[in-house]
Design a protein around this motif. Structure first.
Motif, mmCIF file in Angstrom:
data_model
loop_
_atom_site.group_PDB
_atom_site.id
_atom_site.type_symbol
_atom_site.label_atom_id
_atom_site.label_comp_id
_atom_site.label_asym_id
_atom_site.label_seq_id
_atom_site.Cartn_x
_atom_site.Cartn_y
_atom_site.Cartn_z
ATOM 1 N N PHE A 31 0.799 -1.225 0.000
ATOM 2 C CA PHE A 31 0.000 0.000 0.000
ATOM 3 C C PHE A 31 0.834 1.280 0.000
ATOM 4 O O PHE A 31 0.447 2.275 -0.594
ATOM 5 C CB PHE A 31 -0.930 0.032 1.214
ATOM 6 C CG PHE A 31 -1.887 -1.110 1.263
ATOM 7 C CD1 PHE A 31 -2.956 -1.170 0.381
ATOM 8 C CD2 PHE A 31 -1.717 -2.136 2.174
ATOM 9 C CE1 PHE A 31 -3.844 -2.222 0.420
ATOM 10 C CE2 PHE A 31 -2.612 -3.193 2.218
ATOM 11 C CZ PHE A 31 -3.676 -3.243 1.338
ATOM 12 N N HIS A 89 -5.738 8.868 4.484
ATOM 13 C CA HIS A 89 -5.770 8.878 3.027
ATOM 14 C C HIS A 89 -5.995 10.286 2.465
ATOM 15 O O HIS A 89 -5.463 10.619 1.409
ATOM 16 C CB HIS A 89 -6.781 7.856 2.512
ATOM 17 C CG HIS A 89 -6.237 6.475 2.634
ATOM 18 N ND1 HIS A 89 -6.407 5.725 3.768
ATOM 19 C CD2 HIS A 89 -5.477 5.736 1.790
ATOM 20 C CE1 HIS A 89 -5.785 4.570 3.611
ATOM 21 N NE2 HIS A 89 -5.209 4.544 2.434
ATOM 22 N N ALA A 144 -5.153 1.192 5.655
ATOM 23 C CA ALA A 144 -5.004 0.827 4.242
ATOM 24 C C ALA A 144 -5.958 -0.300 3.865
ATOM 25 O O ALA A 144 -6.559 -0.288 2.781
ATOM 26 C CB ALA A 144 -3.560 0.424 3.958
ATOM 27 N N ARG A 147 -9.441 1.088 3.472
ATOM 28 C CA ARG A 147 -9.536 1.824 2.202
ATOM 29 C C ARG A 147 -9.631 0.870 1.010
ATOM 30 O O ARG A 147 -10.350 1.137 0.056
ATOM 31 C CB ARG A 147 -8.317 2.735 2.069
ATOM 32 C CG ARG A 147 -8.249 3.543 0.827
ATOM 33 C CD ARG A 147 -9.296 4.639 0.840
ATOM 34 N NE ARG A 147 -9.091 5.533 -0.276
ATOM 35 C CZ ARG A 147 -9.299 6.816 -0.231
ATOM 36 N NH1 ARG A 147 -9.744 7.373 0.873
ATOM 37 N NH2 ARG A 147 -9.101 7.553 -1.271
ATOM 38 N N ALA A 148 -8.905 -0.259 1.089
ATOM 39 C CA ALA A 148 -8.884 -1.234 -0.006
ATOM 40 C C ALA A 148 -10.075 -2.190 0.031
ATOM 41 O O ALA A 148 -10.251 -3.001 -0.884
ATOM 42 C CB ALA A 148 -7.593 -2.028 0.032
#
Length: 155
Positions: A31, A89, A144, A147-148
């Motif tokens: 990431f 982010h 991360a 977010r993914a």
């Protein structure tokens, strides 16, 4: 891939925390470009306040222009993992990178705290440096993964 840096006072020691930190470093590599740096502890001959300020000067000298600055501080803002993910982010998108700072045994000096884009707390308790770094690595990975859309975080 933008860098996420962890800047600490005092060099990380090998040991049981180091092995766990290696695990999260490996997970994070898909990431972010994770970088770790450190500055020397200030002289124990200085008062705690002088030590914090001397270390703040050293830390700020290592802070790269354009990076968001996030300082871990017990007086900072605690937040849920999803909120942290969104904030992290957002900072990554708006800056050339993100630099997390973990202070020395007496905390962070006012100079660096005042320049921070965010003061982040893992709660009001004080953590040993190695544990704070490990928790930070895990929370960056969790952010991360959220977010993914990975099935790592459960609300």
């Amino acid at each position: 891939m933008k860098p996420v840096r962890i800047l600490t006072v005092g060099k990380a020691k090998a040991g049981h925390f180091g092995k766990a930190a290696d695990h999260y470093r490996k997970l994070l590599s898909r990431f972010f470009r994770l970088e770790e740096d450190w500055v020397k502890d200030s002289s124990p001959r200085l008062s705690p306040e002088q030590r914090k300020e001397a270390e703040a000067t050293s830390l700020l000298a290592r802070h790269k222009p354009g990076e968001a600055l996030i300082c871990l501080d017990e007086k900072g803002k605690s937040m849920a993992s999803r909120t942290f993910s969104a904030k992290l982010h957002n900072l990554v998108e708006r800056h050339s990178g993100v630099c997390f700072v973990i202070g020395g045994p007496y905390g962070l000096g006012e100079e660096i705290r005042n320049k921070a884009d965010m003061l982040l707390a893992f709660g009001p308790m004080t953590l040993p440096h190695e544990m704070a770094r490990l928790v930070l690595l895990e929370q960056i990975y969790r952010a991360a993964a959220i977010r993914a859309g990975l099935p790592y975080h459960n609300d």
